[in-house]
Design an enzyme around this catalytic site. Sequence first.
Site, PDB file in Angstrom:
ATOM      1  N   TYR A  53     -39.720  63.663  35.590  1.00 13.23           N
ATOM      2  CA  TYR A  53     -39.633  64.153  36.967  1.00 13.23           C
ATOM      3  C   TYR A  53     -39.388  63.019  37.948  1.00 13.23           C
ATOM      4  O   TYR A  53     -39.834  61.907  37.732  1.00 13.23           O
ATOM      5  CB  TYR A  53     -40.926  64.869  37.345  1.00 13.23           C
ATOM      6  CG  TYR A  53     -41.229  66.094  36.549  1.00 13.23           C
ATOM      7  CD1 TYR A  53     -40.273  66.709  35.757  1.00 13.23           C
ATOM      8  CD2 TYR A  53     -42.513  66.654  36.559  1.00 13.23           C
ATOM      9  CE1 TYR A  53     -40.569  67.835  35.015  1.00 13.23           C
ATOM     10  CE2 TYR A  53     -42.821  67.784  35.817  1.00 13.23           C
ATOM     11  CZ  TYR A  53     -41.849  68.373  35.043  1.00 13.23           C
ATOM     12  OH  TYR A  53     -42.145  69.480  34.305  1.00 13.23           O
ATOM     13  N   PHE A 239     -37.942  80.039  39.450  1.00 17.16           N
ATOM     14  CA  PHE A 239     -37.246  79.055  40.283  1.00 17.16           C
ATOM     15  C   PHE A 239     -37.078  79.548  41.717  1.00 17.16           C
ATOM     16  O   PHE A 239     -36.128  79.205  42.409  1.00 17.16           O
ATOM     17  CB  PHE A 239     -35.895  78.713  39.662  1.00 17.16           C
ATOM     18  CG  PHE A 239     -35.551  77.246  39.709  1.00 17.16           C
ATOM     19  CD1 PHE A 239     -34.397  76.813  40.338  1.00 17.16           C
ATOM     20  CD2 PHE A 239     -36.379  76.304  39.125  1.00 17.16           C
ATOM     21  CE1 PHE A 239     -34.070  75.459  40.383  1.00 17.16           C
ATOM     22  CE2 PHE A 239     -36.054  74.957  39.157  1.00 17.16           C
ATOM     23  CZ  PHE A 239     -34.900  74.521  39.790  1.00 17.16           C
ATOM     24  N   LYS A 245     -38.248  85.840  50.128  1.00 15.29           N
ATOM     25  CA  LYS A 245     -37.102  85.251  50.823  1.00 15.29           C
ATOM     26  C   LYS A 245     -35.802  85.410  50.044  1.00 15.29           C
ATOM     27  O   LYS A 245     -34.725  85.452  50.634  1.00 15.29           O
ATOM     28  CB  LYS A 245     -37.364  83.775  51.122  1.00 15.29           C
ATOM     29  CG  LYS A 245     -37.358  82.845  49.921  1.00 15.29           C
ATOM     30  CD  LYS A 245     -37.597  81.399  50.337  1.00 15.29           C
ATOM     31  CE  LYS A 245     -37.558  80.470  49.131  1.00 15.29           C
ATOM     32  NZ  LYS A 245     -37.832  79.064  49.517  1.00 15.29           N
TER      33      LYS A 245
END
Length: 347
Positions: A53, A239, A245
């Site tokens: 990451y 994801f 939204k």
Amino acid sequence: MKYTKLPGTDIDVSKICLGTMTWGKQNTEADGHEQMDYALNQGINFFDTAELYAIPIEKETQGETEKIIGTWFKKTGNRDKIILASKIAGPASQNRHFIREEGFTKKAFDNAIHGSLKRLQTDYIDLYQLHWPDRKANFFGRRGYTHTQENARWEDNIHEILHVLQNYIKEGKIRHIGLSNDVPWSTMRYVEEAKYNKLPKISTVQNPYNLLNRTYEIGMAEVSIRENVGLLPYSPLAFGRLTNKSIEKKGIEKARLTLFPFMARYNSENSLKATKMYYDLAKENGMSLATMALSFINTQPFVASNIIGATTMEQLKENISSIHIELNEEILQKINEIHELIPNPAP
């Protein structure tokens, strides 16, 4: 907060785990520190990261997430309050990273573990996971396994991997081990190898699991329950697809699915159809889609801890609050009816 035992250990972990993969790319160090402060205050004691990451993968940002956690540990002195999970990256051919080419060799483990400990500013990692199998057994967007010539040439190295990890456990640098993005065959190989050769037993498997991808239930759920190997589900909101939204088109210009199209499986026609049906069900029952999606995962018997992640504090607060919601039997039945109509549109 609710707590459970990390499978096969005496360690109590929060049922919600704080995911960190956006720190160092979409989120700054200050953002990461704020999220960790808030999560700890809400009773979360379990953080998950990886040497790979931040995501999306870029050479310049690999390792940044662990560094952000490390500076927070140094600043706050909270290392002893956190159960920390990290991962060694699988071979570059599987995950297209810039860390090293080889798979799970002793040299790779030496490099990965010592690198993570340095970035994290700690002496030990509580749960150390293998980020991908080092054979081509699992891919985003595929439901099945294809036996290739490369797979046929792969030599079973599971005994050797467990032996190397056992030495690190004896040294106190890692405490327990797990897998990630793995499948039933090798999960059982790790379990059996440990059982019959007195080697460390895997505690967890970290795989994708959400309302659009319930493939874990097909083969892995029984392994989890019968062998006491808990699932650490990642991408529980697909994801960001499983949020209000994404349906209401509010603020989606900054959404990960907009910025990073490599997660295209969540944009398929069937994924969008299923998401709208789940959204309508959540709205009918007075909750957000994210809350319903996370609550569904929180109650699954094979789930050890649900890895949530957020790019804003508003998202983080909503995601953590899902622990307080219990879905009734009627809602669960309707979720399963949608799943029967459009099963696993985003493997």
